[in-house]
Design a protein around this motif. Structure first.
Motif, PDB file in Angstrom:
ATOM      1  N   GLY A 443       0.811  -1.201   0.000  1.00 29.19           N
ATOM      2  CA  GLY A 443       0.000   0.000   0.000  1.00 29.19           C
ATOM      3  C   GLY A 443       0.851   1.260   0.000  1.00 29.19           C
ATOM      4  N   PRO A 444       0.326   2.369  -0.533  1.00 26.89           N
ATOM      5  CA  PRO A 444       1.110   3.612  -0.621  1.00 26.89           C
ATOM      6  C   PRO A 444       1.655   4.088   0.731  1.00 26.89           C
ATOM      7  N   GLN A 445       0.831   4.028   1.771  1.00 30.81           N
ATOM      8  CA  GLN A 445       1.275   4.494   3.083  1.00 30.81           C
ATOM      9  C   GLN A 445       2.398   3.613   3.634  1.00 30.81           C
ATOM     10  N   GLN A 446       2.249   2.308   3.458  1.00 31.54           N
ATOM     11  CA  GLN A 446       3.268   1.389   3.950  1.00 31.54           C
ATOM     12  C   GLN A 446       4.594   1.580   3.212  1.00 31.54           C
ATOM     13  N   LEU A 447       4.498   1.722   1.887  1.00 34.19           N
ATOM     14  CA  LEU A 447       5.722   1.865   1.098  1.00 34.19           C
ATOM     15  C   LEU A 447       6.437   3.175   1.450  1.00 34.19           C
ATOM     16  N   ALA A 448       5.659   4.261   1.550  1.00 34.17           N
ATOM     17  CA  ALA A 448       6.259   5.551   1.906  1.00 34.17           C
ATOM     18  C   ALA A 448       6.865   5.488   3.309  1.00 34.17           C
ATOM     19  N   GLY A 449       6.181   4.782   4.216  1.00 38.26           N
ATOM     20  CA  GLY A 449       6.688   4.646   5.575  1.00 38.26           C
ATOM     21  C   GLY A 449       7.989   3.875   5.637  1.00 38.26           C
ATOM     22  N   VAL A 450       8.090   2.809   4.842  1.00 35.69           N
ATOM     23  CA  VAL A 450       9.321   2.014   4.803  1.00 35.69           C
ATOM     24  C   VAL A 450      10.477   2.868   4.302  1.00 35.69           C
ATOM     25  N   LEU A 451      10.252   3.630   3.233  1.00 39.50           N
ATOM     26  CA  LEU A 451      11.315   4.490   2.706  1.00 39.50           C
ATOM     27  C   LEU A 451      11.742   5.532   3.744  1.00 39.50           C
ATOM     28  N   SER A 452      10.761   6.033   4.486  1.00 40.36           N
ATOM     29  CA  SER A 452      11.068   7.014   5.529  1.00 40.36           C
ATOM     30  C   SER A 452      11.920   6.393   6.631  1.00 40.36           C
ATOM     31  N   ILE A 453      11.576   5.195   7.065  1.00 33.85           N
ATOM     32  CA  ILE A 453      12.335   4.516   8.118  1.00 33.85           C
ATOM     33  C   ILE A 453      13.763   4.246   7.659  1.00 33.85           C
ATOM     34  N   VAL A 454      13.927   3.806   6.411  1.00 35.62           N
ATOM     35  CA  VAL A 454      15.262   3.528   5.873  1.00 35.62           C
ATOM     36  C   VAL A 454      16.089   4.814   5.815  1.00 35.62           C
ATOM     37  N   ALA A 455      15.465   5.901   5.337  1.00 33.17           N
ATOM     38  CA  ALA A 455      16.182   7.176   5.241  1.00 33.17           C
ATOM     39  C   ALA A 455      16.566   7.698   6.622  1.00 33.17           C
ATOM     40  N   ARG A 456      15.668   7.529   7.585  1.00 29.30           N
ATOM     41  CA  ARG A 456      15.936   7.984   8.949  1.00 29.30           C
ATOM     42  C   ARG A 456      17.107   7.187   9.559  1.00 29.30           C
ATOM     43  N   ALA A 457      17.095   5.883   9.317  1.00 32.96           N
ATOM     44  CA  ALA A 457      18.174   5.039   9.834  1.00 32.96           C
ATOM     45  C   ALA A 457      19.507   5.392   9.184  1.00 32.96           C
ATOM     46  N   SER A 458      19.470   5.698   7.893  1.00 34.43           N
ATOM     47  CA  SER A 458      20.701   6.074   7.183  1.00 34.43           C
ATOM     48  C   SER A 458      21.283   7.356   7.754  1.00 34.43           C
ATOM     49  N   ALA A 459      20.396   8.338   8.032  1.00 35.87           N
ATOM     50  CA  ALA A 459      20.868   9.600   8.605  1.00 35.87           C
ATOM     51  C   ALA A 459      21.489   9.377   9.986  1.00 35.87           C
ATOM     52  N   ALA A 460      20.841   8.525  10.789  1.00 33.04           N
ATOM     53  CA  ALA A 460      21.373   8.241  12.125  1.00 33.04           C
ATOM     54  C   ALA A 460      22.729   7.563  12.046  1.00 33.04           C
ATOM     55  N   ALA A 461      22.892   6.646  11.085  1.00 33.11           N
ATOM     56  CA  ALA A 461      24.161   5.936  10.944  1.00 33.11           C
ATOM     57  C   ALA A 461      25.291   6.886  10.550  1.00 33.11           C
ATOM     58  N   LYS A 462      24.941   7.933   9.809  1.00 35.30           N
ATOM     59  CA  LYS A 462      25.947   8.905   9.382  1.00 35.30           C
ATOM     60  C   LYS A 462      26.167  10.004  10.419  1.00 35.30           C
ATOM     61  N   GLY A 463      25.297  10.013  11.454  1.00 36.93           N
ATOM     62  CA  GLY A 463      25.433  11.020  12.492  1.00 36.93           C
ATOM     63  C   GLY A 463      25.012  12.401  12.062  1.00 36.93           C
ATOM     64  N   VAL A 464      24.110  12.485  11.103  1.00 40.05           N
ATOM     65  CA  VAL A 464      23.628  13.783  10.627  1.00 40.05           C
ATOM     66  C   VAL A 464      22.172  13.953  11.046  1.00 40.05           C
ATOM     67  N   PRO A 465      21.707  15.185  11.257  1.00 41.54           N
ATOM     68  CA  PRO A 465      20.305  15.395  11.636  1.00 41.54           C
ATOM     69  C   PRO A 465      19.367  15.033  10.493  1.00 41.54           C
ATOM     70  N   TYR A 466      18.191  14.563  10.854  1.00 39.88           N
ATOM     71  CA  TYR A 466      17.215  14.152   9.843  1.00 39.88           C
ATOM     72  C   TYR A 466      16.286  15.318   9.539  1.00 39.88           C
ATOM     73  N   ASP A 467      16.064  15.575   8.268  1.00 39.05           N
ATOM     74  CA  ASP A 467      15.220  16.687   7.818  1.00 39.05           C
ATOM     75  C   ASP A 467      13.755  16.251   7.855  1.00 39.05           C
ATOM     76  N   GLU A 468      13.037  16.647   8.892  1.00 35.30           N
ATOM     77  CA  GLU A 468      11.647  16.222   9.062  1.00 35.30           C
ATOM     78  C   GLU A 468      10.735  16.814   7.990  1.00 35.30           C
ATOM     79  N   ASP A 469      10.995  18.059   7.585  1.00 36.38           N
ATOM     80  CA  ASP A 469      10.165  18.677   6.545  1.00 36.38           C
ATOM     81  C   ASP A 469      10.332  17.940   5.219  1.00 36.38           C
ATOM     82  N   ALA A 470      11.581  17.586   4.916  1.00 31.97           N
ATOM     83  CA  ALA A 470      11.820  16.831   3.679  1.00 31.97           C
ATOM     84  C   ALA A 470      11.167  15.460   3.750  1.00 31.97           C
ATOM     85  N   ASP A 471      11.137  14.877   4.950  1.00 35.67           N
ATOM     86  CA  ASP A 471      10.507  13.569   5.130  1.00 35.67           C
ATOM     87  C   ASP A 471       9.016  13.636   4.825  1.00 35.67           C
TER      88      ASP A 471
END
Length: 534
Positions: A443-471
Motif C-alpha cells: 500500500g502507498p502508506q506502507q511503502l512511503a513509511g518504509v522508505l522514511s524509516i530507511v532514510a531515517r536510519a541512514s541519517a542516524a548511521a551517518k550522524g547527521v540530523p534528519y530533515d523532518e520537513d523533507a521527510d
C-alpha cells in the motif's frame, strides 16, 4: 443446506456509499473506453467512412452470430502512454457459426492501423489466450504495418506475432485472415501465415514493399493493384483463397469458413437446463466493496451473486478464515473458489490454499481467485511460525497447478499475496479487475513509511540530523505516485489485466472465460508440485 445466506443490506447507508463510489469509478473507466471506441477521432472516422468502409467494431459485430456477446480484451491498452487508448486494435472472444473464436481487428482510423508497442503486447496476449484455450483466430486486417517512428520497440517483438500464427496452425488451431485494406511490409505476413485468407476487391493491398519502395529498391514502376491487389493475389500469386466483392461479402465468407472448420471443443458445454441463476441480485455487487479498502468485506457476498443457485460448499470454513475456499458451479461449469476475506494471509490460510489447489487438480476443476489481500502477515511471531515456508507452499501450488485459473481483483492485491492468488506473473488464463481494485508491492502508506524509516536510519548511521520537513514531502510524493500506479486504469493500460469490468458483469465474464477454457482439455497436475517445505 449449502446455499449461501446473504447478510448484505442494500438499503443501508454503507451500501449506498459503496455503490456511489463504485459508480463514480465506473464512469471514469467508461470515459476512457469511449476514447478507444472513438479510435482516431471524428476526422479520420469520417475519412474512413467516405471510402465506403466499415469501422473495426462494426466488422466484428457483423462477423459474430446475432445476439451473442463479445468479450473485449485489453480495451484500455496504452492508457497513460503517448499512444491512443486501445492501441489501434480490437481483440476479444466471440461466437461465429456457433464456434468460440479469438477475434482481432485493426483500427485503421488510428494512424492507418499501424502497430505501436502496445498494439504488439495486446495482440500477443490475444494469441496467448487463443493458444491456451484452443480458440480459432480470425484476424480482420487493415494495417500499414509497424509505426516506424517507434521501430526500435517494435521490430524484435513484432516477429513473435508471425511466429504465433505458425505455432497456432501447427497446434491444429485454425487461423483466418480477412484483408480489408492495406496489409503491408511486416503486416503482409498476417495473411501470409494464416490458414485461410480472404481479400476484398479493390481494397485489399498485400505486399512486402509498396510502389514507392519498389521504385527505390529496383527502379521498377508498379501500381497497388498489380503489385498486391486482391484480384492479383486471387488469380496470380495464389495468396488469396477467397475473393470478396465487398466487406460484407468478406465477412459472410469468413463465417462460412468457420462453419466448415469441423472445429471441436475438448468438453461439451453444460446444458442450459442445468444452469440456475444466483438467488441474489447482481446489482447489489456495486455496494459490496468499501471505497476505503482498509475496511474488510465478506467475499461470500460476491460468491453468492456469481455462482449457480448461490450454492457453495465451503472447504475448511473454520480453519484459516481469512481465506474462503469452496466448490460451486458457474454457468454449469464446476469451479473451486479462493476468496480473500479479511485481507491478510496467515500460515493457516496458506496451507489451506495449497491443499485446496491440489484437490482441484486431482478433480480437474478450474479455479477462480477473488482478490482482496494486503499480502502475507509479517512480524516476529509469524516469521517464527513459518509464514515464509507456508506462503511459499501456496505459491508453489499456484505455480504448478495445471487447471485453468481465472482471477478477479475486487479490492486490494498487494505484495506476494498477489502472487499467491494467481496474479499476472502466474499465467492465469484470464485476469480482470473491478474499478475498486488496487495492486502494487504494498500500500502507498506502507511503502512511503518504509522508505522514511530507511532514510531515517541512514541519517542516524551517518550522524547527521534528519530533515523532518523533507521527510513529510517525500512521504506525500511517494504516496501520491504509488497510489496512481496502483489504480486499475494504470495497470490495465499496461496489460497487467485483461480488462476492467463492471462488477455486475462478473458472472457473465467468468462464464465466457470458463466456456473458452473448456475448448481445450481441462486436466490438473498429478503430482509435480515441487518440494513443499513442511
Amino acid at each position: 443446506m449449502t446455499v449461501l445466506r446473504s447478510a448484505l443490506d442494500p438499503a443501508s447507508l454503507d451500501h449506498a456509499a459503496n455503490r456511489a463510489a463504485m459508480l463514480a469509478k465506473l464512469a471514469e473507466v467508461e470515459a476512457e473506453h469511449a476514447k478507444a471506441v472513438a479510435g482516431g477521432g471524428e476526422k479520420y472516422t469520417a475519412r474512413h467512412r467516405a471510402r465506403g468502409k466499415l469501422l473495426a467494431r462494426e466488422r466484428v459485430e457483423l462477423l459474430l452470430d446475432p445476439d451473442t456477446p463479445f468479450l473485449e480484451l485489453s480495451p484500455l491498452a496504452g492508457w497513460g502512454s503517448d499512444h491512443t487508448v486501445g492501441a489501434s486494435i480490437v481483440t476479444g472472444i466471440g461466437v461465429v457459426e456457433g464456434v468460440e473464436c479469438l477475434i482481432t481487428a485493426n483500427d485503421p482510423t488510428v494512424r492507418g492501423g499501424a502497430s505501436n508497442p502496445w498494439t504488439l503486447r495486446k495482440a500477443l496476449r490475444a494469441n496467448e489466450i487463443a493458444r491456451a484455450n484452443r480458440l480459432p483466430v480470425i484476424s480482420l486486417v487493415e494495417s500499414g504495418g509497424a509505426d516506424l517512428t517507434g521501430q526500435k520497440e517494435i521490430f524484435i517483438p513484432g516477429g513473435a506475432l508471425f511466429r504465433d500464427l505458425t505455432r497456432l496452425s501447427a497446434a491444429g488451431i485454425p487461423t483466418v485472415a480477412v484483408v480489408f485494406g492495406n496489409s503491408t511490409a511486416g503486416g503482409a505476413y498476417v495473411p501470409g501465415m494464416s490458414d485461410h485468407v480472404i481479400m476484398v476487391k479493390e481494397q485489399a493491398k498485400v505486399f512486402l514493399g509498396g510502389p514507392p519502395l519498389v521504385r527505390m529498391a529496383t527502379g521498377e514502376e508498379s501500381d497497388d493493384e498489380s503489385l498486391g491487389g486482391a484480384a492479383m493475389h486471387a488469380r496470380t500469386s495464389g495468396l488469396a483463397d477467397h475473393f470478396a466483392t465487398g466487406e460484407r461479402d468478406a465477412l459472410r465468407q469468413a463465417r462460412r469458413i468457420v462453419a466448415r472448420l469441423n472445429h471441436r471443443r475438448a468438453h461439451p458445454a453444460p446444458p442450459p437446463s442445468s444452469v440456475a441463476p444466483p438467488l441474489y441480485d447482481e446489482e447489489e455487487l456495486l455496494g459490496v466493496v468499501p471505497d476505503d479498502l482498509r475496511i474488510p468485506f465478506d467475499p461470500r457476498e460476491v460468491v453468492a451473486r456469481i455462482v449457480d443457485g448461490s450454492d457453495f460448499d465451503e472447504f475448511k470454513p473454520l480453519y484459516g478464515p481469512s481465506l474462503v475456499t469452496g466448490w460451486a458451479r458457474l454457468h454449469g461449469y464446476p469451479v473451486g473458489v479462493l476468496a480473500n476475506a479479511q485481507g491478510v494471509l496467515f500460515s493457516a490460510e496458506s496451507q489451506k490454499a495449497a491443499q485446496f489447489i491440489q484437490l482441484a487438480n486431482q478433480r480437474d476443476i478450474p479455479l477462480v481467485f477473488l482478490h482482496n489481500t494486503t499480502g502475507y502477515m509479517v512480524g516476529r511471531a509469524y516469521e517464527q511460525g513459518g509464514i515464509v515456508k507456508h506462503g511459499a507452499m501456496m505459491i508453489n501450488a499456484v505455480s504448478n497447478s495445471r487447471v485453468p485459473h481465472l482471477s478477479v481483483l475486487m479490492g486490494a492485491s498487494y505484495g506476494a499475496g498477489h502472487y499467491g492468488m494467481c496474479g499476472r506473473a502466474y499465467d492465469p488464463r484470464f485476469l480482470f479487475a473491478w474499478p475498486s481494485a488496487k495492486s502494487a508491492v504494498m500500500g502507498p502508506q506502507q511503502l512511503a513509511g518504509v522508505l522514511s524509516i530507511v532514510a531515517r536510519a541512514s541519517a542516524a548511521a551517518k550522524g547527521v540530523p534528519y530533515d523532518e520537513d523533507a521527510d513529510v514531502a517525500l512521504r506525500a510524493m511517494v504516496e501520491e505516485r504509488i497510489e496512481a500506479e496502483s489504480l486499475p486504469l494504470f495497470l490495465s493500460g499496461r496489460l497487467y489485466d485483461d480488462g476492467v469490468i463492471d462488477p455486475r458483469d462478473t458472472r457473465t465474464v467468468l462464464g465466457i472465460c470458463l466456456s473458452a477454457a473448456h475448448g481445450a482439455p481441462v486436466e490438473g497436475a498429478r503430482g509435480g508440485f515441487g518440494v513443499f517445505r513442511m
